[in-house]
Write an enzyme that holds these catalytic residues in place. Structure first.
Site, PDB file in Angstrom:
ATOM      1  N   GLY A 120      39.413  36.473  33.579  1.00  0.00           N
ATOM      2  CA  GLY A 120      38.915  37.824  33.310  1.00  0.00           C
ATOM      3  C   GLY A 120      38.868  38.217  31.845  1.00  0.00           C
ATOM      4  CD  GLU A 175      45.380  40.239  32.283  1.00  0.00           C
ATOM      5  OE1 GLU A 175      44.372  39.558  32.054  1.00  0.00           O
ATOM      6  OE2 GLU A 175      46.110  40.062  33.272  1.00  0.00           O
ATOM      7  CG  ASP A 212      45.512  47.258  39.754  1.00  0.00           C
ATOM      8  OD1 ASP A 212      45.894  48.421  39.880  1.00  0.00           O
ATOM      9  OD2 ASP A 212      44.928  46.634  40.665  1.00  0.00           O
ATOM     10  CG  PHE A 249      37.420  46.189  42.523  1.00  0.00           C
ATOM     11  CD1 PHE A 249      38.741  45.808  42.715  1.00  0.00           C
ATOM     12  CD2 PHE A 249      36.521  45.250  42.038  1.00  0.00           C
ATOM     13  CE1 PHE A 249      39.158  44.506  42.436  1.00  0.00           C
ATOM     14  CE2 PHE A 249      36.922  43.943  41.760  1.00  0.00           C
ATOM     15  CZ  PHE A 249      38.250  43.587  41.964  1.00  0.00           C
ATOM     16  NE  ARG A 274      35.141  35.391  36.530  1.00  0.00           N
ATOM     17  CZ  ARG A 274      36.385  35.816  36.739  1.00  0.00           C
ATOM     18  NH1 ARG A 274      36.883  36.775  36.002  1.00  0.00           N
ATOM     19  NH2 ARG A 274      37.125  35.283  37.707  1.00  0.00           N
TER      20      ARG A 274
END
Ligand code: IMP
Ligand code: MG
Length: 183
Positions: free
Chosen positions: A48, A103, A107, A156, A169
């Site tokens: 990510g 990062e 969450d 989300f 992505r």
């Protein structure tokens, strides 16, 4: 806009501007250490944070190593399992080095909590976290971040590296995925 995106939260330009600011902060913080002979390593939490890390590294005017780690906590679903394991470890030792963890999103905080504890056991000179996003959720583990790109709602989120089941992505912006897509 992609048909599965309900709303764009941060545009390509907004992200670029914020990443440039964060890079400037890192330059200020770390250039003196490097001038004194210390080493800096930017650690990307795959997959990510890959796009964020690539842009952040170029916005940070400090000689640094770049290394990559992959952890799994989510599987392909949208809910955190709370179980974190290392899928791919760093290539080089971080002993005595100043580690900056890049990062994508904070969450529950469980992934970063695990990562920080794990990296600390390897005797780095320091460990700091830079997270592109922090989700506004109750009960998030208390993670101290050097920089947060943006605060975001408890939805989300995909794009700019963040996926749902390995998709989205490569969207250049960050947006909210339509709930119909993952329900
Ligand atoms: P945490 O351990 O719950 O903080 O989750 C962190 C990881 O879950 C992140 O590195 C992401 O890979 C993933 N994640 C959490 N929320 C989202 C989201 O909204 N979209 C995409 N991935 C997410
Ligand atoms: Mg991740």
């Amino acid at each position: 806009m992609h048909k599965d995106i309900r709303e764009i939260l941060f545009t390509e330009d907004e992200i670029a501007e914020r990443v440039a600011q964060i890079g400037g902060e890192l330059t200020d913080k770390y250039s003196k250490l490097v001038a004194e002979g210390e080493s800096v390593v930017l650690v990307c939490v795959l997959r990510g944070a890959a796009i964020f890390m690539a842009d952040l590294a170029r916005a940070t005017e400090v000689p640094m190593e770049m290394d990559y780690m992959a952890v799994s906590s989510y599987g392909s679903g949208a809910k955190s399992s709370g179980v974190v394991r290392i899928v791919k470890d760093l290539t080089a030792s971080i002993e005595g080095k100043h580690v900056i963890v890049a990062e994508d999103i904070l969450d529950t905080g469980l992934t970063l909590q695990f990562l920080i504890e794990n990296l600390q056991t390897r005797n780095p000179a320091s460990v700091e976290v830079v997270s592109l996003l922090r989700k506004n959720v109750k009960g998030q583990a208390p993670i101290r971040c050097l920089q947060i790109g943006f605060e975001c709602p408890d939805e989300f989120i995909v794009g700019y590296g963040l996926d749902y089941a390995e998709r989205y992505r490569n969207l250049p912006y960050i947006g909210v995925l339509r709930p119909e897509v993952y329900r």
